[in-house]
Design an enzyme around this catalytic site. Structure first.
Site, PDB file in Angstrom:
ATOM      1  N   LYS A   1       0.915  -1.106   0.030  1.00 28.57           N
ATOM      2  CA  LYS A   1      -0.061  -0.022   0.097  1.00 28.57           C
ATOM      3  C   LYS A   1       0.888   1.267  -0.030  1.00 28.57           C
ATOM      4  O   LYS A   1       1.329   1.602   0.984  1.00 28.57           O
ATOM      5  CB  LYS A   1      -0.752   0.066   1.216  1.00 28.57           C
ATOM      6  CG  LYS A   1      -1.933   0.997   1.114  1.00 28.57           C
ATOM      7  CD  LYS A   1      -2.075   2.384   0.967  1.00 28.57           C
ATOM      8  CE  LYS A   1      -1.584   3.207   2.184  1.00 28.57           C
ATOM      9  NZ  LYS A   1      -1.576   4.627   2.006  1.00 28.57           N
TER      10      LYS A   1
ATOM     11  N   GLU B   1       9.250   2.439  11.011  1.00 31.48           N
ATOM     12  CA  GLU B   1      10.169   3.125  10.845  1.00 31.48           C
ATOM     13  C   GLU B   1       9.487   4.738  10.683  1.00 31.48           C
ATOM     14  O   GLU B   1       8.702   4.876   9.790  1.00 31.48           O
ATOM     15  CB  GLU B   1      10.970   2.988   9.396  1.00 31.48           C
ATOM     16  CG  GLU B   1      12.242   3.635   9.340  1.00 31.48           C
ATOM     17  CD  GLU B   1      12.301   4.979   8.814  1.00 31.48           C
ATOM     18  OE1 GLU B   1      12.149   6.246   9.491  1.00 31.48           O
ATOM     19  OE2 GLU B   1      12.190   5.015   7.587  1.00 31.48           O
TER      20      GLU B   1
ATOM     21  N   CYS C   1      12.988  11.829   7.240  1.00 28.60           N
ATOM     22  CA  CYS C   1      12.883  11.336   8.775  1.00 28.60           C
ATOM     23  C   CYS C   1      14.183  11.495   9.201  1.00 28.60           C
ATOM     24  O   CYS C   1      14.153  11.868  10.895  1.00 28.60           O
ATOM     25  CB  CYS C   1      12.163  10.105   8.917  1.00 28.60           C
ATOM     26  SG  CYS C   1      12.913   8.667   7.770  1.00 28.60           S
TER      27      CYS C   1
ATOM     28  N   GLU D   1       9.012  16.909  15.112  1.00 27.28           N
ATOM     29  CA  GLU D   1       9.282  16.705  13.711  1.00 27.28           C
ATOM     30  C   GLU D   1       8.595  17.761  12.877  1.00 27.28           C
ATOM     31  O   GLU D   1       7.098  17.699  12.741  1.00 27.28           O
ATOM     32  CB  GLU D   1       9.090  15.358  13.237  1.00 27.28           C
ATOM     33  CG  GLU D   1       9.781  15.051  11.777  1.00 27.28           C
ATOM     34  CD  GLU D   1       9.705  13.669  11.518  1.00 27.28           C
ATOM     35  OE1 GLU D   1      10.655  13.109  10.913  1.00 27.28           O
ATOM     36  OE2 GLU D   1       8.688  13.278  11.465  1.00 27.28           O
TER      37      GLU D   1
END
Length: 451
Positions: free
Chosen positions: A151, A226, A260, A358
């Site tokens: 996906k 992750e 990231c 973040e």
């Protein structure tokens, strides 16, 4: 249908069908049916298939790069030099691990310890490194003998279609690889909860990762995550400050700041902060927001208007908290496209939101520290632990500091990225590892046979 929007032109460039839970069930059922035969194939045969996937990606490198630039705004030069070569390296690293004897049986006393395919894998991937993260999940799962249902992000689905063509051309049998487009709340959640899925490998936000884990826990399936990051670049007092800052800015702004593991926190000795800021501003000035399809562009747009607004909101928050805005800001740098001005903050403290959360955009926070212990404390002060860096004139001193950082990867003095070394995070940056033999571990089971 899901419309694919070019974030530079704001125009629709394609559509894909929005999948349903019924589509997920069909794909998983096909994968489960195809799994036994694929699991029984020789390891050597699977390694050859992986090599052909790497060759197929190389052959279609230009098409893949231009597609990623169009659908998610990564600069074409970065796409050509990183977004395609990294997946090729990852695939070849997996094949290397197979050929080096990854599946060799081990004898422990009277036990024969064997590795076996885990079963049906659900791979749920992000938009920022679409090809890399798809390959990092799909290829080791196929190499392990698993069947895979992918996906991809609905924001970068066209790259997934190209990968599906490469996988089919490499000789992966029908049903062993399935692709279902759709949104996370519909297709992603259906995959995570499906009782016939044995492993879920997810890359995305920490919030979404928690949701995936909760759904998967109902059937006690294995989950590899992750997730987000807030990586620190620790510049020690004996380092070449100019070089460290320039490399740090490049890392923080790579892929439009949408990475990231980007070093979004620059930690410098307090008495050299002004020098570091001057260098950072000079470096940031070279990142002029522009059309990412042009070869000279270093900084493209955010992937969506919502992501642009989120990043701008963080810039406003930084100003409100008292950080010193030394470059960039909230004003739109272009008339069209979801661009954000490259931004540098000074006088940032570790308790500020911009130093803890973040941002996922071209925003660099410079944090002064008093001594090495203070620098390590600041570096380890977030909920994340994915990437990081240390710069020092003394490699052994840098190594000592790197070992104190609670993070999954640390680069010393700008060392190169390694697509065969384990990639993953500590704490809320996730669990599990990708790439090479460590990536294969996520998709295999270990069985003990006593004799």
């Amino acid at each position: 249908m899901i419309e694919v929007v070019n974030p530079t032109t704001e125009e629709v460039i394609g559509t894909v069908r929005a999948g349903t839970p019924g589509d997920v069930d069909t794909a998983v059922t096909r994968a489960a049916a195809a799994f036994p035969a694929w699991a029984a194939t020789a390891v050597e045969e699977r390694a050859e298939v992986v090599r052909r996937i790497a060759e197929g990606l190389t052959a279609r490198a230009d098409e893949l790069a231009s597609t990623m630039t169009a659908e998610m705004g990564t600069p074409i030069t970065f796409a050509t030099k990183v977004q395609v070569p990294n997946p090729v390296g990852i695939a070849n690293g997996v094949a290397d691990a197979l050929e080096a004897g990854y599946f060799t049986d081990e004898v422990i006393g009277n036990s024969l310890v064997v590795r076996e395919p885990a079963g049906v894998v659900a791979a749920i991937t992000p938009w920022n490194f679409p090809l890399q993260q798809m390959v990092a999940k799909v290829v080791p799962a196929l190499a392990a003998g698993d069947a895979v249902v992918l996906k991809p992000s609905e924001l970068a689905p066209l790259t997934a279609d190209l990968l599906a063509e490469v996988v089919a051309a490499a000789g992966v049998p029908h049903g062993v690889f399935e692709l279902v487009h759709g949104t996370g709340p519909v297709v992603g959640e259906a995959l995570a909860a499906h009782p016939r899925v044995d492993v879920v490998s997810f890359t995305g936000s920490t919030r979404a990762g928690r949701r995936v884990s909760a759904l998967a826990a109902e059937t006690v399936k294995r989950v590899a995550l992750e997730l987000g990051g807030k990586s620190a670049n620790v510049v020690l007092d004996d380092a070449d400050l100019g070089r460290a800052v320039k490399i740090g800015v490049a890392n923080a702004f790579m892929n439009n700041g949408q990475a990231c593991s980007a070093w979004t926190r620059l930690l410098v000795p307090a008495d050299r902060q002004e020098e570091a800021l001057a260098t950072a501003v000079a470096a940031a000035a070279k990142y002029v927001p522009d059309d990412p399809a042009r070869s000279g562009t270093r900084l493209g747009p955010a992937v969506t208007a919502a992501q642009r607004d989120r990043v701008v909101g963080y810039i406003r928050r930084g100003v409100e908290e008292g950080a010193r805005l030394v470059h960039g800001g909230v004003d739109a740098p272009t008339e069209r496209g979801f661009h954000v001005a490259p931004t540098v903050f000074g006088d940032v403290t570790s308790d500020m939101v911009i130093a803890q959360e973040e941002i996922f955009g071209p925003v660099l926070s410079v944090l002064p520290y008093t001594d090495v212990d203070d620098a390590v404390r600041i570096a380890n002060s977030t909920i994340y632990g994915l990437g990081g860096a240390v710069f020092s004139a003394d490699p052994e001193r840098a190594l000592a500091v790197a070992k104190r950082l609670r993070t999954g990867q640390v680069d010393i003095n700008g060392a190169a990225f390694n697509t065969s070394a384990p990639f993953g995070g500590y704490r809320q940056s996730g669990n599990g590892r990708e790439f090479g033999r460590y990536g294969l571990d996520e998709f295999t089971e270990v069985k003990s046979i006593q004799r």
